[in-house]
Design an enzyme around this catalytic site. Structure first.
Site, PDB file in Angstrom:
ATOM      1  N   GLU A   1     -49.897 -10.618 -12.281  1.00 30.27           N
ATOM      2  CA  GLU A   1     -51.195  -9.934 -12.330  1.00 30.27           C
ATOM      3  C   GLU A   1     -52.302 -10.889 -12.750  1.00 30.27           C
ATOM      4  OE1 GLU A   1     -50.510  -6.376 -14.678  1.00 30.27           O
ATOM      5  OE2 GLU A   1     -49.340  -5.506 -13.037  1.00 30.27           O
TER       6      GLU A   1
ATOM      7  N   GLU B   1     -42.796  -9.052  -3.952  1.00 31.47           N
ATOM      8  CA  GLU B   1     -42.340  -9.385  -2.596  1.00 31.47           C
ATOM      9  C   GLU B   1     -43.093 -10.594  -2.061  1.00 31.47           C
ATOM     10  OE1 GLU B   1     -43.334  -6.586  -3.944  1.00 31.47           O
ATOM     11  OE2 GLU B   1     -42.867  -4.845  -2.711  1.00 31.47           O
TER      12      GLU B   1
ATOM     13  N   TYR C   1     -58.203  -7.720 -11.412  1.00 27.63           N
ATOM     14  CA  TYR C   1     -57.008  -6.962 -11.014  1.00 27.63           C
ATOM     15  C   TYR C   1     -56.591  -7.116  -9.555  1.00 27.63           C
ATOM     16  CZ  TYR C   1     -57.948  -4.377 -15.401  1.00 27.63           C
ATOM     17  OH  TYR C   1     -58.189  -4.032 -16.682  1.00 27.63           O
TER      18      TYR C   1
HETATM   19  N1  THU Z   1     -46.259  -4.213  -7.289  1.00 29.75           N
HETATM   20  C1  THU Z   1     -45.356  -5.069  -6.719  1.00 29.75           C
HETATM   21  O1  THU Z   1     -45.033  -6.118  -7.289  1.00 29.75           O
HETATM   22  N2  THU Z   1     -44.845  -4.741  -5.516  1.00 29.75           N
HETATM   23  C2  THU Z   1     -45.174  -3.613  -4.816  1.00 29.75           C
HETATM   24  O2  THU Z   1     -44.845  -3.504  -3.648  1.00 29.75           O
HETATM   25  C3  THU Z   1     -45.903  -2.555  -5.499  1.00 29.75           C
HETATM   26  C4  THU Z   1     -46.726  -2.999  -6.656  1.00 29.75           C
HETATM   27  C5  THU Z   1     -46.841  -4.579  -8.593  1.00 29.75           C
HETATM   28  C6  THU Z   1     -48.277  -4.979  -8.522  1.00 29.75           C
HETATM   29  C7  THU Z   1     -48.751  -4.690  -9.933  1.00 29.75           C
HETATM   30  O3  THU Z   1     -48.512  -5.835 -10.720  1.00 29.75           O
HETATM   31  C8  THU Z   1     -47.850  -3.576 -10.417  1.00 29.75           C
HETATM   32  O4  THU Z   1     -46.780  -3.489  -9.479  1.00 29.75           O
HETATM   33  C9  THU Z   1     -48.536  -2.244 -10.492  1.00 29.75           C
HETATM   34  O5  THU Z   1     -49.219  -1.965  -9.336  1.00 29.75           O
END
Ligand code: THU
Length: 153
Positions: free
Chosen positions: A54, A65, A58
């Site tokens: 992150e 993935e 944001y």
């Molecule tokens: N997130 C992923 O890593 N993969 C996804 O396909 C869905 C969302 C993460 C992004 C963010 O750090 C957290 O999940 C919450 O959205």
């Protein structure tokens, strides 16, 4: 799309799910506190993992993935057969976000493979298996632009 359970997976699918789960503690997730782990299988049977990263801005967040796909590219790997995704929920699977589906689709066209996506909860109770073309139907990809992908395989 197939709903199944962990014990019905084959050895490599199990290995991918476990590799994705192992990545959960590596997530850099100070804003959402939601960890995601991913593990992909290349055409030469290497497992490459990733977790979400992150950012204080944001929208710059990189999902698990996409981290795995970028890490694979850095290792010279673009041909991909499968990817497992595990989000930090005990009784629910986490599906890939739209941006990740699009990047997996790019890998699918480079690889000439309808990449298999294995989604599991952290308890390895619920598992859903789908192909990228089911999760992103009528997708736009490099083949629409008639690019020569051979160079990148
Ligand atoms: N997130 C992923 O890593 N993969 C996804 O396909 C869905 C969302 C993460 C992004 C963010 O750090 C957290 O999940 C919450 O959205």
């Amino acid at each position: 799309m197939k709903k199944t359970v962990y014990k019905k997976l084959n050895q490599i699918q199990k290995k991918l799910v476990c590799s994705a789960i192992k990545m959960l503690p590596t997530a850099y997730n100070p804003y959402s506190h939601f960890a995601v782990g991913a593990a992909l299988l290349s055409s030469n049977n290497k497992i490459i993992t990733g977790s979400n990263v992150e950012n204080a801005s944001y929208g710059l967040t990189i999902c698990a993935e996409r981290s795995a796909l970028v890490r694979a590219n850095a290792e010279g790997i673009r041909l991909i057969k499968k990817i497992a995704i595990v989000g930090q929920t005990a009784e629910k699977i986490t599906g890939p976000c739209g941006a990740c589906r699009q990047m997996i689709f790019e890998a699918a066209q480079i690889s000439n493979q309808n990449i298999e996506i294995i989604m599991s909860d952290t308890k390895k109770g619920k598992v859903v298996i789908a192909k990228i073309e089911e999760l992103l139907p009528l997708a736009f990809g490099p083949k629409n632009l008639k690019v020569n992908l051979k160079k990148y395989r």
